[in-house]
Design an enzyme around this catalytic site. Structure first.
Site, PDB file in Angstrom:
ATOM      1  N   THR A 308       3.502   5.687   2.439  1.00 48.02           N
ATOM      2  CA  THR A 308       2.275   4.949   2.147  1.00 48.02           C
ATOM      3  C   THR A 308       1.069   5.849   2.366  1.00 48.02           C
ATOM      4  OG1 THR A 308       1.693   4.154   4.368  1.00 48.02           O
ATOM      5  CG2 THR A 308       3.396   2.928   3.173  1.00 48.02           C
ATOM      6  N   ASP A 309      -0.059   5.404   1.893  1.00 46.62           N
ATOM      7  CA  ASP A 309      -1.319   6.016   2.302  1.00 46.62           C
ATOM      8  C   ASP A 309      -1.774   5.310   3.578  1.00 46.62           C
ATOM      9  OD1 ASP A 309      -3.585   7.613   2.345  1.00 46.62           O
ATOM     10  OD2 ASP A 309      -4.095   7.250   0.253  1.00 46.62           O
ATOM     11  N   TRP A 310      -2.945   5.681   4.044  1.00 45.86           N
ATOM     12  CA  TRP A 310      -3.468   5.295   5.362  1.00 45.86           C
ATOM     13  C   TRP A 310      -3.514   3.772   5.547  1.00 45.86           C
ATOM     14  CZ3 TRP A 310      -5.161   8.472   9.369  1.00 45.86           C
ATOM     15  CH2 TRP A 310      -5.943   7.874  10.368  1.00 45.86           C
TER      16      TRP A 310
END
Length: 763
Positions: A308-310
């Protein structure tokens, strides 16, 4: 060779579950797979869910009074050991030396190996070089690399980035970015390789191979794993704002936005993928089984890892509103195909995911598949055998040879857009006024992801030359004055400027021959870079307007991460150079170019807009631009651009002649070879980016105006002619039809290279 590898698969079948890739994207290695299975079989459920979590290093320690980052034993025991976390990312807002990185990452790896028995996958944002590292070699940002039209620059920059990242002890980076820069309002425009799918595919493959090497199953200690991002459709938000919804036709998703990711996996061997933070056509990508599992894993037969991203699993319930709470969001994302959760703040992901498995809401098989993919990356990187690499073993870190290559890359990335009456190059002895807010700043030359997230290069890059300093060195300190007229507010938001002192700049122009006005943007990154007006700031425009009243010729330097509108000041200047974000050597490169010690060869990898409501890309639909309609309607859909995609001038001139295609009548299984004569008709040596465009003249869906199908950069001495041959597969002329299927329809096509046009027909 790098170009051909990407182009060969760029516009082939989509790779969805309907047309699966029949052979593995990355060949299976039996010994490696046996080691993965042995490790997996010995793990408990707690250990498995721990491997699926990635924590931010901030949660494990803090900064001491000596400016060193120290791990906190209590925090590492609670977060790293108790939950047996599989990955740690990045570093807070300070740049570290390679030795400091060794200390931080080395301690994380020591704890992981001694207490968990599995190495940490440590990730660092190294976006244009080892860009969180003091003394590292910083290259031009990706948008500049695209402007070179030379994939070898992307490849070699990737190699050096990997080498210098390994000197830090880091095995993994979150790049290259392959989103397509198709909306200049978007603040991450500069992180991509321009607006075109082919360009992003070719450069993405080159960068991936440079960083990872040629064998993705056995990545040596001079290379690192990539995470191509942000899959899928991230670069075209409807609002132009970061992390906001995108609405993209299904055909464009498959044909353009998926293409670079597919190329980087099938031809580059990319080991990991990072996911788009937002939604596409109403579906958050983090929750899309179709995009993550059907298109990517199953469709490409790819055994890599998706991260995932942040904090984006949190956003499924906090922002996107498709889940009731975090637990349901985790269930949706993991079942959709997410393998690792970048959860920077705490470890409750592990507790919630374990509950979901025990409740039967997330199958044990899905967890095993995710952990298998994570372990596979770690084994491919050799981390079980060599969990840590040390700066002392990388003697070429920050070397003069690396710097020379970065300088050459910067020279080939800065675009000459106007040179009225051959004002440039400037002669030695020319008296110059350097002005504008970007004239004496390293921050503006580098942009974001430079030493810190938002790009605090002025704090760390004092050893390099700003534009003003480079021009002083090139033309002599006594010949070069500096009076900014407009300055950015120190410590303020990136767009904030101080009260202007334009009159002082105008007065300083009295005793000079030429004005070099350096305008554009301060550095920014991600959501903080959102804007509401694409126009260049009023202060900067007023500065140029006032300087034009002096009658002195002006060279306008555009130093910006995206094209800011300049249509009202462009007529006031004699020359325009768009340096974009050329990195630490960008000032030196510009000085060499302005003096004629190097020749301009870059071309715009995007369409530079002229008006705020006239945004377009070069591959617009054929029906999108029309003249005034017949009858009673006084209507025009014509879109005016400031400079078109592929535009760029040189100190020499080139002519094209005798374009030929080997098969004017062709079949769907053919390859097509186009040859053209390219001549340097000027009196200085130069490089020319030779571009092949095609147009489908009649199609069942409204065709694109034209598409870039191949390109090659060639060097020519004065008077020299070279025959340039560009070969494509006939299948490259296919498109995605109304049913979502790739099709190549019989009919007529037009091909163009330079001024030359040839017609061909599919029987």
């Amino acid at each position: 060779m790098l170009y051909a590898a990407a182009a060969a698969i760029l516009l082939s079948a989509c790779g969805s579950s309907e047309t699966p890739n029949r052979k593995p994207a990355i060949p299976s290695d039996a010994d490696l797979e046996a080691r993965v299975e042995k490790t997996l079989s010995s793990m408990t459920l707690d250990q498995k869910v721990g491997q699926m979590l990635e924590l931010q290093i901030d949660g494990l320690g803090g900064w001491d009074n000596d400016g060193k980052f120290r791990l906190d034993p209590a925090k590492t025991d609670t977060l790293l050991v108790k939950y047996q976390v599989g990955s740690v990312l990045n570093c807070p807002g300070h740049a570290l030396s390679p030795e400091d990185w060794n200390e931080v990452i080395g301690e994380v790896q020591r704890i992981s190996m001694e207490r968990i028995g599995i190495p940490t996958l440590y990730g660092i944002d190294q976006n244009h070089g080892a860009s969180y590292t003091l003394g590292a070699t910083f290259f031009p940002q990706n948008i500049n690399v695209a402007a070179t039209f030379d994939p070898q620059i992307a490849f070699r920059a990737g190699e050096i980035t990997a080498y210098e990242t390994r000197a830090c002890g880091g095995p993994w980076t979150y790049c290259p970015t392959l989103d397509l820069a198709r909306d200049p309002r978007w603040p991450r425009f500069w992180e991509n390789y321009g607006e075109d799918a082919l360009m992003n595919a070719v450069m993405g493959v080159a960068a991936t191979r440079g960083m990872q090497g040629d064998d993705p199953n056995h990545v040596d200690c001079n290379h690192i794993a990539v995470s191509i991002k942000h899959y899928l459709g991230y670069g075209l938000p409807f609002s132009g704002k970061d992390r906001t919804p995108a609405f993209i036709s299904p055909a464009d998703l498959k044909e353009k936005h998926f293409a670079p990711f597919k190329a980087a996996i099938l031809s580059g061997g990319a080991l990991t993928v990072m996911v788009n933070s937002g939604s596409v056509n109403g579906t958050p990508v983090h929750a899309s089984h179709e995009f993550l599992t059907e298109w990517l894993k199953e469709g490409l037969n790819w055994d890599g890892m998706i991260v995932t991203d942040w904090a984006d699993i949190n956003n499924l319930w906090k922002r996107e509103k498709v889940a009731r709470d975090k637990k349901e969001a985790i269930c949706m994302a993991i079942n959709a195909g997410i393998d690792m959760c970048m959860e920077p703040y705490n470890a409750d992901f592990c507790t919630l995911l374990k509950e979901l498995v025990l409740e039967g809401k997330v199958p044990q098989s899905r967890v095993d598949d995710a952990v298998r993919r994570i372990l596979r990356v770690k084994y491919r990187l050799g981390l079980f055998d060599t969990p840590m690499t040390l700066a002392q073993d990388y003697p070429n870190f920050g070397s003069a040879g690396f710097a020379e290559f970065a300088l050459r890359g910067a020279e080939e990335s800065e675009v000459l857009l106007k040179n009225e009456n051959s004002l440039l190059p400037l002669k030695q002895g020319t008296r110059i006024l350097v002005t504008g807010p970007n004239a004496n700043s390293m921050r503006t030359l580098n942009g974001g992801w430079s030493y810190t997230w938002q790009g605090d290069a002025d704090r760390y890059a004092g050893e390099y030359n700003t534009i003003f300093e480079a021009l002083q060195q090139k033309f002599g300190a006594s010949n070069v004055k500096y009076e900014p007229g407009v300055t950015y507010k120190s410590g303020g938001a990136w767009w904030e400027e101080n009260a202007p002192s334009i009159r002082q700049a105008v007065a300083a122009a009295g005793n000079v021959d030429v004005i070099v006005a350096c305008v554009g943007e301060n550095s920014y990154c991600e959501t903080p870079g959102n804007l509401d007006d694409l126009n260049l700031s009023a202060n900067q425009k007023d500065l140029v307007k006032a300087l034009s009243t002096t009658g002195k010729p002006i060279v306008l330097i555009l130093n910006e991460g995206r094209p800011r509108l300049v249509n009202d000041i462009e007529p006031l200047v004699r020359a325009v150079v768009d340096v974009m974000l050329p990195g630490n050597y960008g000032g030196d490169a510009l000085a060499n170019l302005l003096a004629g010690d190097a020749n301009f060869s870059a071309k715009l990898p995007f369409t530079y807009p002229r008006h705020i409501n006239s945004l377009s890309t070069y591959d617009y639909k054929a029906s999108e631009r029309t003249a005034t309609m017949e009858g009673a309607y006084d209507y025009s859909a014509d879109v005016k651009v400031q400079w078109p995609f592929g535009f760029g001038l040189s100190y020499t001139t080139f002519s094209y002649s005798d374009l030929k295609v080997d098969k004017p009548q062709f079949s769907a299984s053919d390859s097509l070879s186009f040859s053209v004569n390219v001549t340097n008709t000027g009196d200085v040596a130069g490089k020319e980016a030779v571009m092949l465009f095609t147009s489908d003249l009649v199609a069942s869906l409204v065709p694109d105006n034209r598409r870039l199908r191949a390109f090659r950069k060639v060097a020519l001495a004065p008077g020299e002619t070279k025959i340039v041959t560009l070969t494509i597969a006939a299948s490259d002329l296919s498109f995605v039809n109304a049913k979502g299927d790739w099709t190549l329809e019989p009919g007529d096509f037009r091909a163009q290279i330079g001024t030359q046009v040839v017609n061909l027909t599919l029987q």
